[in-house]
Design a protein around this motif. Sequence first.
Motif, short mmCIF file in Angstrom:
data_model
loop_
_atom_site.label_atom_id
_atom_site.label_comp_id
_atom_site.label_asym_id
_atom_site.label_seq_id
_atom_site.Cartn_x
_atom_site.Cartn_y
_atom_site.Cartn_z
N GLY A 161 0.86 -1.17 0.00
CA GLY A 161 0.00 0.00 0.00
C GLY A 161 0.90 1.22 0.00
N TYR A 163 1.74 3.06 2.42
CA TYR A 163 2.47 3.28 3.67
C TYR A 163 3.21 2.06 4.19
CZ TYR A 163 -0.95 7.06 3.45
OH TYR A 163 -1.72 8.11 3.03
N GLN A 241 -1.47 -4.91 9.18
CA GLN A 241 -2.72 -4.17 9.15
C GLN A 241 -2.64 -2.86 9.95
OE1 GLN A 241 -5.76 -6.88 10.52
NE2 GLN A 241 -5.33 -8.36 8.90
N THR A 242 -1.43 -2.48 10.35
CA THR A 242 -1.23 -1.25 11.11
C THR A 242 -1.74 -0.04 10.33
OG1 THR A 242 0.72 -2.17 12.21
CG2 THR A 242 0.49 0.22 12.21
N ARG A 243 -2.48 0.81 11.01
CA ARG A 243 -3.00 2.03 10.41
C ARG A 243 -2.20 3.23 10.92
NH1 ARG A 243 -5.67 -0.17 6.25
NH2 ARG A 243 -7.21 -1.71 6.96
N LEU A 244 -1.76 4.06 10.00
CA LEU A 244 -1.01 5.24 10.37
C LEU A 244 -1.95 6.41 10.68
CD1 LEU A 244 1.19 3.48 8.96
CD2 LEU A 244 2.23 5.63 8.17
N THR A 245 -1.59 7.21 11.65
CA THR A 245 -2.33 8.42 11.94
C THR A 245 -1.98 9.48 10.89
OG1 THR A 245 -0.60 9.36 13.34
CG2 THR A 245 -2.20 7.91 14.40
N GLN A 248 1.52 10.62 11.39
CA GLN A 248 2.51 9.63 10.95
C GLN A 248 2.63 9.60 9.43
OE1 GLN A 248 0.86 6.21 12.95
NE2 GLN A 248 2.35 6.33 14.63
N LYS A 249 1.50 9.76 8.74
CA LYS A 249 1.53 9.82 7.28
C LYS A 249 2.34 11.02 6.80
CE LYS A 249 -2.92 7.48 6.67
NZ LYS A 249 -4.34 7.62 6.23
#
Length: 267
Positions: A161, A163, A241-245, A248-249
């Motif tokens: 993806g 990120y 599956q970690t989602r960045l804030t 962080q993006k």
Amino acid sequence: IGDSIEIYNIGTAEELQHPLIEELYRDEQFIVLHKRPGIPTISVGGASKSSLFQVVTHHLKKVDPNEKIFLLNRLDRDTEGIIIVARDRQLQQDLLAEWRSFILSNSFEAVVLGSLEAGELTTRPTKDKKKGADKRRSATSSTRDKKPASFRASYEVLSTGPYITRVSLSLLTRNNSIRSTLASIGHPLLGDRRASESIAPALSKYLALRTTELTIFHPIRREKMQFTIDTPLVNLDRIAQTRLTAAQKEALLVETTASDQRKKQNQ
């Protein structure tokens, strides 16, 4: 009445029980171990008894004080994977000299920061003219060199993806520099605390790298033997599956821009 001779059987040490080390296999030639994150393979900078080498040696010597083990590969403290040790020094030396005939495959999975395409990782020693010391220079598969690389691994992308990318890697050399090489090309492993200038350390409690399989050709049994980790501690499915804030993006965008600039300067 003649003299009597008593023969003692020293027996065999029981299977090792340790929270960070699982014994996968043992015979007269080898011991194969699952090393969980949190314990180094060997002690560094001291006589600590907390290393895998010290723990296994102490366990075996409780039954046979003369028992010794000889490492055939290493992993750092944070990496989960498979360690194999020889129980004879000459066997160790013979196998190190014929590494590719002994290790048939050594595979890893990892989750890295950023978007990464399939390719190859290599490093080779370069001379530092000022200090006279060896340094490592990273290269992609497009870089050609007549001299053999000191580290080489091919990798395929499992999922990607903007990120985060999950990859499978095949280690092609005895030297394992997966962690440092990925960081050097701007794609550190999630959870890599050494990548202090990156957001990667904050994205995972554990280093997102572990061995998936190790296949050897047993020199005495004359057969292939494959070892895997049935119950890994590091859950790469969850880490991937970690989602960045939003913050962080934004930080990753800054990192990527700086990394691209460094690559252009080095070309």
